[in-house]
Motif scaffolding. Structure first.
Motif, PDB file in Angstrom:
ATOM      1  N   ARG A   1       0.841  -1.201   0.000  1.00 28.14           N
ATOM      2  CA  ARG A   1       0.000   0.000   0.000  1.00 28.14           C
ATOM      3  C   ARG A   1       0.867   1.237   0.000  1.00 28.14           C
ATOM      4  NH1 ARG A   1      -4.084  -2.343   4.476  1.00 28.14           N
ATOM      5  NH2 ARG A   1      -5.276  -3.665   3.066  1.00 28.14           N
ATOM      6  N   TYR A   2       0.312   2.310  -0.517  1.00 30.03           N
ATOM      7  CA  TYR A   2       1.020   3.584  -0.522  1.00 30.03           C
ATOM      8  C   TYR A   2       1.306   4.067   0.892  1.00 30.03           C
ATOM      9  CZ  TYR A   2       0.627   5.211  -5.369  1.00 30.03           C
ATOM     10  OH  TYR A   2       0.759   5.387  -6.703  1.00 30.03           O
ATOM     11  N   THR A   3       2.446   4.644   1.044  1.00 28.12           N
ATOM     12  CA  THR A   3       2.731   5.525   2.156  1.00 28.12           C
ATOM     13  C   THR A   3       2.818   6.886   1.496  1.00 28.12           C
ATOM     14  OG1 THR A   3       3.994   3.843   3.322  1.00 28.12           O
ATOM     15  CG2 THR A   3       4.377   6.123   3.956  1.00 28.12           C
ATOM     16  N   VAL A   4       2.098   7.870   2.013  1.00 32.91           N
ATOM     17  CA  VAL A   4       2.080   9.167   1.342  1.00 32.91           C
ATOM     18  C   VAL A   4       2.510  10.293   2.269  1.00 32.91           C
ATOM     19  CG1 VAL A   4       0.301   8.541  -0.342  1.00 32.91           C
ATOM     20  CG2 VAL A   4      -0.375   9.557   1.817  1.00 32.91           C
ATOM     21  N   ILE A   5       3.060  11.309   1.650  1.00 35.54           N
ATOM     22  CA  ILE A   5       3.411  12.540   2.331  1.00 35.54           C
ATOM     23  C   ILE A   5       2.334  13.551   1.958  1.00 35.54           C
ATOM     24  CG2 ILE A   5       5.089  14.411   2.498  1.00 35.54           C
ATOM     25  CD1 ILE A   5       7.234  12.286   1.728  1.00 35.54           C
ATOM     26  N   PRO A   6       1.626  14.104   2.936  1.00 34.09           N
ATOM     27  CA  PRO A   6       0.586  15.089   2.609  1.00 34.09           C
ATOM     28  C   PRO A   6       1.196  16.461   2.317  1.00 34.09           C
ATOM     29  CG  PRO A   6       0.630  14.704   4.969  1.00 34.09           C
ATOM     30  CD  PRO A   6       1.650  13.781   4.360  1.00 34.09           C
ATOM     31  N   ARG A   7       0.739  17.081   1.239  1.00 35.48           N
ATOM     32  CA  ARG A   7       1.176  18.425   0.863  1.00 35.48           C
ATOM     33  C   ARG A   7      -0.040  19.232   0.423  1.00 35.48           C
ATOM     34  NH1 ARG A   7       6.418  17.212  -2.952  1.00 35.48           N
ATOM     35  NH2 ARG A   7       7.761  16.395  -1.320  1.00 35.48           N
ATOM     36  N   THR A   8       0.119  20.536   0.451  1.00 40.01           N
ATOM     37  CA  THR A   8      -0.936  21.430  -0.011  1.00 40.01           C
ATOM     38  C   THR A   8      -0.446  22.239  -1.205  1.00 40.01           C
ATOM     39  OG1 THR A   8      -0.253  23.249   1.434  1.00 40.01           O
ATOM     40  CG2 THR A   8      -1.845  21.677   2.341  1.00 40.01           C
ATOM     41  N   ALA A   9      -1.375  22.617  -2.053  1.00 39.43           N
ATOM     42  CA  ALA A   9      -1.106  23.552  -3.149  1.00 39.43           C
ATOM     43  C   ALA A   9      -2.271  24.533  -3.172  1.00 39.43           C
ATOM     44  CB  ALA A   9      -0.988  22.827  -4.486  1.00 39.43           C
TER      45      ALA A   9
ATOM     46  N   LEU B 229       1.309  27.978  -4.511  1.00 38.83           N
ATOM     47  CA  LEU B 229       1.854  28.166  -3.172  1.00 38.83           C
ATOM     48  C   LEU B 229       1.591  26.888  -2.387  1.00 38.83           C
ATOM     49  CD1 LEU B 229       0.158  31.591  -2.928  1.00 38.83           C
ATOM     50  CD2 LEU B 229       2.626  31.290  -3.081  1.00 38.83           C
ATOM     51  N   GLY B 230       2.276  26.699  -1.281  1.00 38.85           N
ATOM     52  CA  GLY B 230       1.970  25.552  -0.442  1.00 38.85           C
ATOM     53  C   GLY B 230       3.186  24.776  -0.047  1.00 38.85           C
ATOM     54  N   GLY B 231       2.941  23.606   0.534  1.00 40.00           N
ATOM     55  CA  GLY B 231       4.040  22.778   0.990  1.00 40.00           C
ATOM     56  C   GLY B 231       3.574  21.643   1.865  1.00 40.00           C
ATOM     57  N   HIS B 232       4.483  21.146   2.698  1.00 41.38           N
ATOM     58  CA  HIS B 232       4.217  19.990   3.541  1.00 41.38           C
ATOM     59  C   HIS B 232       3.236  20.300   4.673  1.00 41.38           C
ATOM     60  CE1 HIS B 232       8.005  18.699   1.675  1.00 41.38           C
ATOM     61  NE2 HIS B 232       7.521  17.494   1.840  1.00 41.38           N
ATOM     62  N   VAL B 233       2.504  19.277   5.047  1.00 41.64           N
ATOM     63  CA  VAL B 233       1.656  19.322   6.232  1.00 41.64           C
ATOM     64  C   VAL B 233       2.517  18.846   7.390  1.00 41.64           C
ATOM     65  CG1 VAL B 233      -0.422  18.398   7.319  1.00 41.64           C
ATOM     66  CG2 VAL B 233      -0.392  18.845   4.845  1.00 41.64           C
ATOM     67  N   GLU B 234       2.571  19.636   8.439  1.00 40.42           N
ATOM     68  CA  GLU B 234       3.375  19.287   9.602  1.00 40.42           C
ATOM     69  C   GLU B 234       2.607  18.330  10.513  1.00 40.42           C
ATOM     70  OE1 GLU B 234       6.434  20.202   9.640  1.00 40.42           O
ATOM     71  OE2 GLU B 234       6.310  21.689   8.031  1.00 40.42           O
TER      72      GLU B 234
ATOM     73  N   GLY C 259       4.492   8.028  -1.871  1.00 41.63           N
ATOM     74  CA  GLY C 259       3.803   8.936  -2.768  1.00 41.63           C
ATOM     75  C   GLY C 259       3.529  10.271  -2.100  1.00 41.63           C
ATOM     76  N   ILE C 260       2.910  11.148  -2.860  1.00 42.04           N
ATOM     77  CA  ILE C 260       2.499  12.458  -2.363  1.00 42.04           C
ATOM     78  C   ILE C 260       0.984  12.525  -2.473  1.00 42.04           C
ATOM     79  CG2 ILE C 260       2.670  14.962  -2.682  1.00 42.04           C
ATOM     80  CD1 ILE C 260       5.373  13.585  -2.016  1.00 42.04           C
ATOM     81  N   CYS C 261       0.321  12.926  -1.422  1.00 42.52           N
ATOM     82  CA  CYS C 261      -1.113  13.203  -1.485  1.00 42.52           C
ATOM     83  C   CYS C 261      -1.245  14.719  -1.446  1.00 42.52           C
ATOM     84  CB  CYS C 261      -1.861  12.554  -0.329  1.00 42.52           C
ATOM     85  SG  CYS C 261      -3.650  12.702  -0.535  1.00 42.52           S
ATOM     86  N   LEU C 262      -1.573  15.279  -2.602  1.00 43.91           N
ATOM     87  CA  LEU C 262      -1.632  16.727  -2.770  1.00 43.91           C
ATOM     88  C   LEU C 262      -3.070  17.199  -2.620  1.00 43.91           C
ATOM     89  CD1 LEU C 262       0.061  19.230  -3.545  1.00 43.91           C
ATOM     90  CD2 LEU C 262      -0.419  18.680  -5.942  1.00 43.91           C
ATOM     91  N   PHE C 263      -3.276  18.118  -1.690  1.00 41.92           N
ATOM     92  CA  PHE C 263      -4.591  18.714  -1.451  1.00 41.92           C
ATOM     93  C   PHE C 263      -4.572  20.097  -2.094  1.00 41.92           C
ATOM     94  CE2 PHE C 263      -3.906  15.580   1.788  1.00 41.92           C
ATOM     95  CZ  PHE C 263      -5.143  14.975   1.952  1.00 41.92           C
ATOM     96  N   LEU C 264      -5.429  20.305  -3.096  1.00 37.85           N
ATOM     97  CA  LEU C 264      -5.424  21.539  -3.881  1.00 37.85           C
ATOM     98  C   LEU C 264      -6.550  22.459  -3.431  1.00 37.85           C
ATOM     99  CD1 LEU C 264      -4.847  18.998  -6.267  1.00 37.85           C
ATOM    100  CD2 LEU C 264      -3.737  21.078  -7.031  1.00 37.85           C
ATOM    101  N   PHE C 265      -6.180  23.705  -3.132  1.00 37.83           N
ATOM    102  CA  PHE C 265      -7.122  24.698  -2.621  1.00 37.83           C
ATOM    103  C   PHE C 265      -7.158  25.905  -3.546  1.00 37.83           C
ATOM    104  CE2 PHE C 265      -5.915  22.358   1.154  1.00 37.83           C
ATOM    105  CZ  PHE C 265      -7.094  22.275   1.880  1.00 37.83           C
ATOM    106  N   SER C 266      -8.289  26.609  -3.499  1.00 40.21           N
ATOM    107  CA  SER C 266      -8.397  27.896  -4.161  1.00 40.21           C
ATOM    108  C   SER C 266      -9.086  28.861  -3.207  1.00 40.21           C
ATOM    109  CB  SER C 266      -9.195  27.791  -5.470  1.00 40.21           C
ATOM    110  OG  SER C 266      -9.105  29.002  -6.200  1.00 40.21           O
ATOM    111  N   GLY C 267      -9.110  30.107  -3.590  1.00 44.19           N
ATOM    112  CA  GLY C 267      -9.750  31.153  -2.808  1.00 44.19           C
ATOM    113  C   GLY C 267      -9.619  32.453  -3.565  1.00 44.19           C
ATOM    114  N   GLU C 268     -10.350  33.448  -3.143  1.00 45.53           N
ATOM    115  CA  GLU C 268     -10.276  34.759  -3.787  1.00 45.53           C
ATOM    116  C   GLU C 268      -9.172  35.583  -3.164  1.00 45.53           C
ATOM    117  OE1 GLU C 268     -11.923  35.889  -6.505  1.00 45.53           O
ATOM    118  OE2 GLU C 268     -12.688  33.844  -6.629  1.00 45.53           O
TER     119      GLU C 268
END
Length: 165
Positions: free
Chosen positions: A12-20, A48-53, A90-99
């Motif tokens: 199974r995947y082991t993932v590093i959570p990141r944000t964008a 923008l973004g990076g690792h989840v601590e 792997g990387i689990c990338l969480f993608l966000f938007s906003g105004e």
């Protein structure tokens, strides 16, 4: 559930959570032009973004990264996730938007945050998956269901990003 019951195996995947994060102002997006001294993607544009601590939830991590990299805050919403096949881990990338507000971003050690017109992105040096992911986000509105993607390289080392139906 204790760690021993989590079912962690080598299959199974082991993932590093990141944000964008992709703040939007009209038809422009706030992108980070990586500092020339960065190990990954120097002088390339990315979200923008990076690792989840450890001990941090995903949204808090995204807001922290936005503040650290630009000195800005925003009301963010989840656009989607991308599982990036990076080998055993792997990387689990969480993608966000906003105004984006009218406030101007500050630079950081990560690079320079710049408002970039969406139509200008194909002419810029960008991280390889940015145009694919941003094209999906560009057609979304707050309240739309998030997308789910899997990013990997084929046998010819060509990037493939697949979106769930």
């Amino acid at each position: 559930m204790p760690q021993s019951d989590q079912g962690v195996t080598n299959e199974r995947y082991t993932v590093i959570p990141r944000t964008a994060i992709f703040l939007r102002r009209g038809d422009s997006y706030l992108l980070l032009k990586g500092a020339p001294t960065k190990r990954l993607w120097p002088n390339k544009y990315n979200g923008l973004g990076g690792h989840v601590e450890r001990g941090e939830d995903i949204l808090t991590a995204a807001k922290r990264e936005l503040l650290e990299e630009t000195a800005l805050t925003a009301d963010l919403w989840l656009c989607g996730t991308a599982l990036v096949d990076a080998g055993e881990t792997g990387i689990c990338l969480f993608l966000f938007s906003g105004e984006g507000s009218e406030a101007e971003p500050q630079s950081s050690v990560e690079g320079t945050a710049e408002w970039v017109a969406y139509d200008a992105i194909p002419e810029l040096p960008v991280v390889e998956d940015l145009p694919i992911l941003l094209s999906k986000i560009h057609h979304m509105q707050r309240g739309d269901p998030p997308f789910f993607a899997w990013s990997h390289y084929d046998e010819c080392e060509k990037l493939v990003v697949e979106f769930a139906e």
